[in-house]
Design a protein around this motif. Structure first.
Motif, short mmCIF file in Angstrom:
data_model
loop_
_atom_site.label_atom_id
_atom_site.label_comp_id
_atom_site.label_asym_id
_atom_site.label_seq_id
_atom_site.Cartn_x
_atom_site.Cartn_y
_atom_site.Cartn_z
N ILE A 18 -1.95 -5.64 -8.10
CA ILE A 18 -0.94 -7.01 -7.72
C ILE A 18 0.76 -7.05 -8.06
CG2 ILE A 18 -1.06 -9.40 -8.64
CD1 ILE A 18 -2.66 -8.35 -7.12
N ALA A 20 3.06 -9.06 -7.68
CA ALA A 20 4.08 -10.32 -6.75
C ALA A 20 4.92 -10.36 -8.09
CB ALA A 20 2.45 -11.34 -7.83
N ASP A 140 1.80 -13.26 -10.93
CA ASP A 140 0.39 -12.08 -10.86
C ASP A 140 -0.90 -13.10 -10.98
OD1 ASP A 140 2.03 -9.93 -10.58
OD2 ASP A 140 1.72 -9.07 -12.10
N GLU A 143 -1.65 -14.64 -7.88
CA GLU A 143 -1.57 -14.18 -7.02
C GLU A 143 -3.43 -13.77 -7.28
OE1 GLU A 143 -0.70 -12.11 -3.78
OE2 GLU A 143 1.11 -13.09 -4.38
N LYS A 147 -7.32 -14.05 -5.21
CA LYS A 147 -8.11 -13.73 -4.75
C LYS A 147 -9.59 -13.56 -5.63
CE LYS A 147 -9.07 -8.48 -5.57
NZ LYS A 147 -9.18 -8.19 -4.36
#
Length: 261
Positions: A18, A20, A140, A143, A147
């Motif tokens: 990740i 981000a 993060d 994200e 997920k």
């Protein structure tokens, strides 16, 4: 070669990272560089920040051992050229382990909790990473939330959208608690009454046996009912009316369950 301690943020999920937030992107670059360097690295951080996954990214072919499995680890060091050792703070004799690693010239990437310090380890590891918690990486978290929602959708074979109303990410154990929270929320948002009762039945089956079980477990029914009622109706007066209880009875039940409300 001694490299100064650096703070990076990386969270490996399966084979991807990740990235981000800027610190996560920088971590990926650092980890990629480490894949090409023959140096020993120590990764520290809270549980669930991705220490083990990042170690595996750096040494994808290395066997992984928990430091608490001391005898198993020592036996393995007789036949490996590189190794990943997790939770080295749990080793009963980290000095001996480090001495063997050094004498056999075994490359190692290890992980430890963020407060870990050992003088021998500090000298042994050329590179040290501290991975910040997800609380410091909001990009993060977004994200990862998406997920894990996709994971939950596949796991439960559902195309229903995740209900974000009043959702507050549980980051107490970083990605571990966030994944668990999303899985549970996704499961419960459309649960049937019979499924809910079965969950309670399974929970109670192994816990029943005393002479006061009815009173002991009554809060499992009353607390969610009171919480939901207060959340929906906003006042004890309205809630007592909807439940068909007088206000004194409701207040007594709330006092009895004060530790849960």
């Amino acid at each position: 070669m001694m490299i100064a301690v650096v703070q990076v943020a990386a969270l490996a999920v399966d084979a991807s990272y990740i990235t981000a937030c800027p610190s996560s992107a920088q971590a990926f670059k650092t980890a990629t560089l480490l894949k090409t360097l023959n140096v020993n690295a120590l990764i520290t951080g809270e549980v669930g920040v991705g220490k083990r996954s990042l170690a595996h990214y750096i040494l994808p072919d290395a066997p992984i051992f928990d430091a608490s499995n001391y005898d198993e680890l020592l036996a393995a060091l007789d036949s490996v050229a590189k190794v990943i050792i997790t939770n080295i703070e749990n080793s009963p004799n980290i000095k001996k382990v480090l001495d063997i690693l050094s004498s056999k010239n075994i490359r190692v990437v290890a992980t430890a909790k963020n407060s870990y310090y050992n003088r021998d380890a500090d000298k042994f590891f050329s590179v040290k990473f501290e991975i910040p918690s997800l609380r410091e990486r909001p990009e993060d978290v977004e994200e990862l939330t998406q997920k894990f929602i996709k994971e939950a959708s596949l796991l439960f074979c559902s195309k229903d959208e995740f209900k974000f109303k009043n959702f507050k990410p549980d980051l107490s154990q970083n990605s571990n608690s966030l994944r668990r929270q999303i899985m549970i929320n996704y499961l419960l948002q459309d649960i049937r009454e019979d499924e809910l009762m079965e969950i309670l039945q399974n929970y109670l089956t192994e816990r029943l046996g005393s002479n006061n079980d009815y009173k002991k477990f009554l809060h499992l029914y009353e607390v969610p009912l009171i919480r939901a009622g207060l959340k929906r109706f906003k006042s004890q007066l309205q809630l007592s009316d909807k439940l068909g209880l007088n206000r004194n009875t409701l207040r007594k039940k709330m006092a009895d369950n004060i530790n849960y409300l």
